[in-house]
Design an enzyme around this catalytic site. Structure first.
Site, PDB file in Angstrom:
ATOM      1  N   PHE A  18       0.824  -1.226   0.000  1.00 14.70           N
ATOM      2  CA  PHE A  18       0.000   0.000   0.000  1.00 14.70           C
ATOM      3  C   PHE A  18       0.858   1.276   0.000  1.00 14.70           C
ATOM      4  CE2 PHE A  18      -2.199   2.794   3.355  1.00 14.70           C
ATOM      5  CZ  PHE A  18      -2.820   3.607   2.410  1.00 14.70           C
ATOM      6  N   ILE A  19       1.593   1.506   1.067  1.00 20.11           N
ATOM      7  CA  ILE A  19       2.310   2.786   1.183  1.00 20.11           C
ATOM      8  C   ILE A  19       3.534   2.804   0.264  1.00 20.11           C
ATOM      9  CG2 ILE A  19       3.386   4.408   2.780  1.00 20.11           C
ATOM     10  CD1 ILE A  19       1.798   3.116   5.035  1.00 20.11           C
ATOM     11  N   THR A 128       6.304   3.354  12.598  1.00 19.48           N
ATOM     12  CA  THR A 128       4.919   3.682  12.955  1.00 19.48           C
ATOM     13  C   THR A 128       4.843   4.380  14.310  1.00 19.48           C
ATOM     14  OG1 THR A 128       2.834   2.629  13.608  1.00 19.48           O
ATOM     15  CG2 THR A 128       4.793   1.295  13.840  1.00 19.48           C
ATOM     16  N   ASP A 129       3.773   5.136  14.508  1.00 13.14           N
ATOM     17  CA  ASP A 129       3.551   5.767  15.816  1.00 13.14           C
ATOM     18  C   ASP A 129       3.221   4.733  16.898  1.00 13.14           C
ATOM     19  OD1 ASP A 129       0.988   5.108  14.919  1.00 13.14           O
ATOM     20  OD2 ASP A 129       0.166   7.134  15.156  1.00 13.14           O
ATOM     21  N   GLU A 130       2.875   3.511  16.473  1.00 10.97           N
ATOM     22  CA  GLU A 130       2.481   2.496  17.463  1.00 10.97           C
ATOM     23  C   GLU A 130       3.625   2.079  18.380  1.00 10.97           C
ATOM     24  OE1 GLU A 130       0.200  -0.778  16.091  1.00 10.97           O
ATOM     25  OE2 GLU A 130      -0.796   0.392  14.557  1.00 10.97           O
ATOM     26  N   TYR A 155       2.867  -6.887  16.541  1.00 15.10           N
ATOM     27  CA  TYR A 155       3.274  -6.040  15.403  1.00 15.10           C
ATOM     28  C   TYR A 155       4.107  -4.850  15.877  1.00 15.10           C
ATOM     29  CZ  TYR A 155       2.901  -2.138  12.138  1.00 15.10           C
ATOM     30  OH  TYR A 155       3.197  -1.042  11.346  1.00 15.10           O
ATOM     31  N   LYS A 159       8.106  -3.692  15.241  1.00 16.01           N
ATOM     32  CA  LYS A 159       8.499  -2.413  14.616  1.00 16.01           C
ATOM     33  C   LYS A 159       9.422  -1.645  15.555  1.00 16.01           C
ATOM     34  CE  LYS A 159       7.436  -0.892  11.187  1.00 16.01           C
ATOM     35  NZ  LYS A 159       8.003  -1.067   9.809  1.00 16.01           N
ATOM     36  N   PHE A 195      -8.972  -1.089   8.455  1.00 12.50           N
ATOM     37  CA  PHE A 195     -10.264  -0.544   8.902  1.00 12.50           C
ATOM     38  C   PHE A 195     -11.080   0.145   7.793  1.00 12.50           C
ATOM     39  CE2 PHE A 195     -12.531   3.064  11.137  1.00 12.50           C
ATOM     40  CZ  PHE A 195     -13.569   2.285  11.618  1.00 12.50           C
ATOM     41  N   PRO A 197     -10.747   0.483   4.311  1.00 16.31           N
ATOM     42  CA  PRO A 197     -11.171  -0.306   3.140  1.00 16.31           C
ATOM     43  C   PRO A 197     -12.045  -1.508   3.490  1.00 16.31           C
ATOM     44  CG  PRO A 197      -8.782  -0.431   3.446  1.00 16.31           C
ATOM     45  CD  PRO A 197      -9.281   0.586   4.413  1.00 16.31           C
TER      46      PRO A 197
END
Ligand code: NAD
Ligand code: TDX
Length: 339
Positions: A18-19, A128-130, A155, A159, A195, A197
């Site tokens: 995707f990105i 990621t911000d996660e 996940y 990361k 979420f 899509p």
């Protein structure tokens, strides 16, 4: 401001996802002189169709694994930079089966860093911000580059691990690395397990959208094209060894986003199902991107979320052949989890 670094040949890992694919299109459309080598294993999340329209003389595609050290070494010998998007990216999958997350996100990043060390390759790591964990709904704070790491899911912990490897390879071996941690992306070509899509394609298939828990969890949405432009700024003008947070002030609760989709697609506000919450579900993410904006002058251009959402809905409506093949299996997997 002049560019400090102008790569001629970049390796983009995960460029069929995707990105990554949005980034490849962005570079091909905005930076004339750069050649791109996409390295992608084409997992369930990768799709060669995502790269259709990128001129053949601007890009070559290598079907391979980032854990394949000889292959990575060969590619890095010919390039002057790597932008590393490849990852297992979906939290729910990491809860049911974390093994591929450890392999690709940790071992894969290690393999790339070793090649960057051997060849002096400039390395930009997409994160990621996660990695920062979550914030309470009523907390006025947002994440900054100084927020301590506190990942919640398999996940996000892989990361976070990969970020720490990048920092160590920079400090210990002098690898010319930067890291960016971005908030939730939306836009065309996002896998339908995610979420936005998932809900759009559910409605297009006559399935009721599914909302986890109480629906009050907050995500900080950014259009993927704005993520791409920010990554380019960090790659070319960011300070080596630094981390930059990427976000576009897009905090929204899941129920608000779902209601916006329902309304845009002509459904009633309550035309959805409440389903089992995600174990360990992070409550709220929020990014303070002051450093990126002040230092590099970056600005998002897709600031109208309603318009971005409309265009995204339109993309899924017009590209049913792109997602239809994956719909049944994706929903069967969720049904097994009670989601
Ligand atoms: P995605 O799942 O859509 O795409 C991942 C791509 O990586 C796929 O093309 C897949 O084939 C490839 N890949 C997976 N394992 C590989 C391996 N071992 N070797 C080579 N290629 C492999 O993911 P995405 O949502 O586009 O995310 C891209 C990156 O951005 C990830 O690093 C993710 O952590 C990060 N990120 C995502 C978001 C988001 O909202 N989606 C937000 C912040 C950061
Ligand atoms: O059907 C659903 N219903 C629902 O309520 C799905 C799939 C999700 N949700 C909720 C869970 C989250 O609060 O919506 C929110 C967004 O979920 P995801 O799309 O799975 O994204 P998230 O878990 O926030 O992670 C995303 O942003 C950070 C990306 O998938 C990660 O790769 C990125 O690092």
């Amino acid at each position: 401001m002049s560019e400090a670094f102008s790569p001629k040949h970049i390796v983009v890992t995960g460029g069929a996802g995707f990105i990554g694919s949005n980034f490849v299109h962005w570079v091909a459309g905005n930076v004339p002189q750069v050649h791109i080598t996409v390295l992608d294993a084409l997992t369930y999340a990768g799709n060669l169709e995502n790269l259709e329209g990128v001129p053949g003389d601007r890009m070559d595609f290598v079907h391979g694994d980032i854990c394949d050290a000889p292959l990575v070494d060969e590619l890095f010998a010919k390039a002057d930079a790597c932008v590393h998007f490849a990852a297992e990216s979906h939290n729910d999958n990491s809860i049911t089966n974390p093994a591929p997350f450890v392999r690709t996100n940790v071992e894969g990043t290690f393999t790339l860093l070793e090649a960057a060390r051997a060849h002096g390759t400039r390395f930009h790591h997409i994160s990621t911000d996660e990695v920062y964990g979550d914030l309470a709904l009523d907390d006025p704070a947002r994440f900054t580059e100084e927020t301590p790491y506190h990942p919640s899911s398999p996940y996000s912990s892989t990361k976070a691990s990969s970020d720490l490897l990048v920092r160590a390879w920079h400090r210990t071996y002098g690898v010319a690395a930067t890291i960016s941690n971005c908030s939730n992306n939306y836009g065309p070509r996002q896998h339908i397990e995610k979420f936005i899509p998932r809900q759009i394609t559910n409605i297009l298939c006559g399935i009721r959208p599914k909302l986890y828990g109480d629906g009050k969890n907050v995500r900080d949405w950014i259009h993927t094209e704005d993520h791409s432009s920010a990554v380019w700024e960090v790659l070319t003008r960011g300070r080596i060894g630094e981390t930059y947070l990427i976000g576009a002030d897009g905090e929204r609760s899941n129920i608000d986003v779902l209601r916006a989709i329902l309304s845009e697609m002509g459904k009633e506000a309550d035309d959805f199902d409440w389903v089992r919450d995600r174990p360990g579900h992070d409550r709220r993410y929020a990014i303070d991107s002051t450093k990126l904006r002040r230092e590099l002058g970056w600005q998002p251009i897709h600031t109208d979320f309603a318009q971005g959402l409309r265009q995204t809905i339109e993309w899924y409506r017009s590209n049913q052949q792109w997602w239809q093949g994956a719909k049944e299996a994706t929903e069967a997997k969720y049904a097994k989890q009670g989601q």
